[in-house]
Design a protein around this motif. Structure first.
Motif, PDB file in Angstrom:
ATOM      1  N   ALA A 197       0.805  -1.222   0.000  1.00 28.66           N
ATOM      2  CA  ALA A 197       0.000   0.000   0.000  1.00 28.66           C
ATOM      3  C   ALA A 197       0.835   1.267   0.000  1.00 28.66           C
ATOM      4  N   GLY A 199      -4.928  -8.778  -2.469  1.00 38.83           N
ATOM      5  CA  GLY A 199      -5.176  -7.426  -1.914  1.00 38.83           C
ATOM      6  C   GLY A 199      -5.909  -7.458  -0.588  1.00 38.83           C
ATOM      7  N   ALA A 252      -7.644  -3.732   0.169  1.00 41.18           N
ATOM      8  CA  ALA A 252      -7.818  -3.305  -1.226  1.00 41.18           C
ATOM      9  C   ALA A 252      -9.224  -2.775  -1.489  1.00 41.18           C
ATOM     10  N   ASN A 255      -9.505   0.575  -2.951  1.00 43.19           N
ATOM     11  CA  ASN A 255      -9.317   0.803  -4.383  1.00 43.19           C
ATOM     12  C   ASN A 255     -10.602   1.255  -5.079  1.00 43.19           C
ATOM     13  N   MET A 290      -7.503   7.365  -4.297  1.00 44.39           N
ATOM     14  CA  MET A 290      -6.740   7.316  -3.047  1.00 44.39           C
ATOM     15  C   MET A 290      -6.730   8.679  -2.343  1.00 44.39           C
ATOM     16  N   ASP A 310      -0.969   4.656  -5.362  1.00 50.52           N
ATOM     17  CA  ASP A 310      -2.280   5.080  -5.882  1.00 50.52           C
ATOM     18  C   ASP A 310      -3.369   4.047  -5.599  1.00 50.52           C
ATOM     19  N   ARG A 311      -2.970   2.804  -5.336  1.00 50.88           N
ATOM     20  CA  ARG A 311      -3.946   1.767  -4.995  1.00 50.88           C
ATOM     21  C   ARG A 311      -3.211   0.639  -4.269  1.00 50.88           C
ATOM     22  N   ARG A 321      -2.001  -3.093  -3.806  1.00 53.38           N
ATOM     23  CA  ARG A 321      -1.669  -4.140  -4.785  1.00 53.38           C
ATOM     24  C   ARG A 321      -1.407  -5.479  -4.135  1.00 53.38           C
ATOM     25  N   ALA A 328      -7.629  -6.350  -5.638  1.00 45.66           N
ATOM     26  CA  ALA A 328      -6.382  -5.937  -6.299  1.00 45.66           C
ATOM     27  C   ALA A 328      -6.412  -6.399  -7.759  1.00 45.66           C
ATOM     28  N   ARG A 335     -12.100  -0.631  -8.962  1.00 46.70           N
ATOM     29  CA  ARG A 335     -11.579   0.659  -9.452  1.00 46.70           C
ATOM     30  C   ARG A 335     -12.462   1.780  -8.948  1.00 46.70           C
TER      31      ARG A 335
END
Ligand code: SF4
Ligand code: SF4
Ligand code: SF4
Length: 310
Positions: free
Chosen positions: A71, A99, A103, A106, A110, A137-138, A140, A294, A299
């Protein structure tokens, strides 16, 4: 010199480490065969590099175990060092493989999520940005960043599973991994399609049959409950049934998808439809990715769209 093992946690809640400790006497037996060269939770080993060095220091190991996803910038640097220093890299837990719960963030941009969480909190004198790890940014999964030799999902994996995999690896054997779902070992009675159209919430379930053996209970999905057993990797069996089903609770999907890069949300919508259940009656369908968001599956959605739809 023994078989050297390094354990590093990243974006982890420590539940996976607790599962390792839960191996109890079996862990003590294993410790006779291995040399634990790095494990911040247990061993007071200062892995941060001396001032001036660019990379954190982790000793070389035959087996590296990483828990948690990635993260922030510090976790990413540690993961890369683990990859370089470890001959075989094992990712433990659903955060590492998919994730996991972290996650879920996400689903939002962020910057927006961080602002909503921390803005307005008086934290005194915050450190300068270059003094703290920077968020990515996200969130993973590990294999989005480095090559991973084996992933063992589970939130957390059971101590028995861990023991089997670890003793195999120490003996030089790669454990066999067959794709199977939670349903494959579920003893509930399966009759036919669901006898209703709408998915109902678990808290509304009046037919738990806690006084009956689990094998006498009708499949929870057929009862109209959102049981994610068909689209979730098996391995959580306990006393002859998947862990949650044995407790009369629908599977929430915590071992991630059956296939390593599967999409639990899409697969579950298909399953609901094939059981005659209307997937639109699930209020927040993206929550079906709560453990496996993840790999770009969860999104951010546009703010305007977010206002109007579940
Ligand atoms: S997989 Fe579950 S138990 Fe393991 S670190 Fe992630 S949240 Fe914690
Ligand atoms: S859907 Fe749930 S209750 Fe039904 S067989 Fe699969 S795991 Fe068991
Ligand atoms: S039944 Fe599902 S949610 Fe429960 S422990 Fe097993 S995989 Fe996880």
């Amino acid at each position: 010199m023994g078989f050297r093992v390094a354990v590093q946690w990243l974006h982890s809640c420590a539940g996976c480490e607790m599962a390792m400790l839960d191996m109890g006497p079996r862990l003590l037996t294993l410790l006779e065969e291995i040399e634990l060269v790095h494990m911040p939770l247990l061993v007071d080993h200062k892995y941060h590099a001396p001032e001036g060095a660019e990379q954190p220091h982790i000793p070389a190991a035959d087996l590296g175990i990483v828990t948690g996803g990635v993260a922030n910038s510090e976790q990413l640097a540690l993961l890369r060092v683990m990859r370089r220093q470890c001959r075989f890299l094992l990712g433990v837990g659903t955060c590492a493989s998919h994730g996991g719960i972290p996650a879920m963030i996400n689903a939002w941009p962020m910057a927006e999520a961080l602002a909503a969480t921390y803005q307005g909190i008086d934290s005194g004198s915050p450190p300068a940005p270059d003094q703290v790890p920077q968020p990515l940014d996200r969130v993973r999964a590990l294999d989005e960043e480095v090559e991973i030799d084996l992933l063992l999902p589970g939130c957390p994996p059971g101590p028995g599973q861990l023991e089997q995999v670890l003793t195999g690896l120490v003996a030089g054997k790669r454990p066999a991994t067959a794709a199977r779902s939670v349903c494959d070992t579920c003893p509930t009675r399966r009759l036919s399609m669901a006898d209703r159209k709408q998915v109902r919430r678990f808290v509304d379930n009046e037919g738990l049959a806690v006084d009956q053996p689990v094998a006498a209970m009708r499949c929870l999905l057929e009862q109209g409950l959102l049981c994610m057993g068909p689209v979730t990797a098996g391995g959580c069996d306990h006393d002859g049934a998947p862990a949650c089903i044995g407790a009369r609770v629908p599977c929430r999907g915590c071992f991630g998808p059956v296939e390593p890069r599967g999409n639990q949300m899409l697969a579950m919508m298909n399953i609901l439809a094939s059981h005659g259940l209307d997937f639109r009656s699930v209020v927040d369908r993206r929550a079906m990715l709560r453990f496996a968001g993840a790999h770009g599956l969860l999104r951010p959605i546009m703010a305007a769209k977010r206002k109007g739809q579940p």
